[in-house]
Design a protein around this motif. Structure first.
Motif, PDB file in Angstrom:
ATOM      1  N   ARG A   1      -1.613   8.284 -19.261  1.00 51.28           N
ATOM      2  CA  ARG A   1      -2.326   9.394 -19.898  1.00 51.28           C
ATOM      3  C   ARG A   1      -3.656   8.951 -20.486  1.00 51.28           C
ATOM      4  O   ARG A   1      -4.647   9.684 -20.438  1.00 51.28           O
ATOM      5  CB  ARG A   1      -1.444  10.035 -20.973  1.00 51.28           C
ATOM      6  N   SER A   2      -3.721   7.742 -21.019  1.00 54.28           N
ATOM      7  CA  SER A   2      -4.976   7.260 -21.601  1.00 54.28           C
ATOM      8  C   SER A   2      -6.027   7.026 -20.518  1.00 54.28           C
ATOM      9  O   SER A   2      -7.225   7.189 -20.754  1.00 54.28           O
ATOM     10  CB  SER A   2      -4.741   5.969 -22.394  1.00 54.28           C
TER      11      SER A   2
ATOM     12  N   ASN B   1      -6.734  11.733 -18.676  1.00 54.32           N
ATOM     13  CA  ASN B   1      -6.263  12.753 -19.624  1.00 54.32           C
ATOM     14  C   ASN B   1      -6.359  14.168 -19.077  1.00 54.32           C
ATOM     15  O   ASN B   1      -6.150  15.136 -19.797  1.00 54.32           O
ATOM     16  CB  ASN B   1      -7.028  12.651 -20.947  1.00 54.32           C
TER      17      ASN B   1
END
Length: 217
Positions: free
Chosen positions: A138-139, A142
């Motif tokens: 996710r980082s 996003n």
């Protein structure tokens, strides 16, 4: 033994409607080449088999994600970070094979033996890996739709072994779901059904949420 991978699955209305504008998907974990090729056709998206293998454990995927491992194809380098960044849809499938290797399993003779303490320790490690895999993915990206797939019973045990193994599956899935809950916009897809009216592992199962999953028989 039921095949240990999902042969085909379609994430129907919520994804296919939007996939017309999407170009790339990224599969991570326990998939095979046949599944990737089928997804390309069904989703009408480009994808690759760089970071998958049948029976992949979470530790292996964690190392790939954490170290930004690269896949080399015809002399060309494909770093994980680059592939994850350009993906519009990301599918993650690990969990069950973190615990299966430590079990004594013979479904022909309906044998299932395992050490509770060892399985619990493996689940703790898996929970750590799962959380940080999702966090890192996710980082990096996003904006992508991220779907984390549940484990399911791949064996044809009879009772009481069937119930015992289903309990293990539930513990794995509880760990997955707990990790997913800590993040916004990450979706958990369950292949386990509570309704006795739904046949587990039927070729086609229609979800109330308009998901359709096709399994290898």
């Amino acid at each position: 033994m039921k095949k240990a991978y999902i042969g085909l699955f379609i994430l129907l209305l919520p994804i296919l409607v939007s996939c017309n504008k999407q170009k790339n998907f990224l599969a991570l974990g326990n998939f095979n080449d046949e599944t990737i090729n089928s997804l390309k056709t069904l989703l009408k998206m480009d994808g690759n088999n760089y970071f998958i293998s049948e029976n992949m454990q979470s530790g292996e995927l964690f190392k790939i994600v954490d170290s930004n491992a690269s896949y080399y194809e015809n002399g060309k380098k494909h770093p994980f970070y680059v592939e994850a960044t350009k993906a519009k849809l990301i599918l993650i499938n690990v969990g069950l094979y973190d615990v299966i290797p430590s079990m004594e399993i013979n479904e022909n003779e309906n044998i299932l033996n395992y050490d509770d303490n060892l399985v619990n320790k493996q689940l703790e490690v898996f929970s750590y890996h799962m959380y940080h895999i999702i966090e890192e993915v996710r980082s990096i990206n996003n904006k992508a739709d991220i779907f984390v797939l549940s484990a399911y019973n791949i064996f044809n045990f009879e009772k009481p072994e069937e119930k015992l193994f289903n309990n293990i599956v539930k513990e794995v899935n509880d760990s997955i779901n707990d990790s997913v809950k800590d993040f916004d916009n990450i979706k958990y897809i369950s292949f386990v059904y509570d309704s006795p009216q739904v046949k587990l592992y039927s070729n086609t199962v229609t979800y109330p949420t308009n998901y359709i999953f096709l399994f290898d028989s």
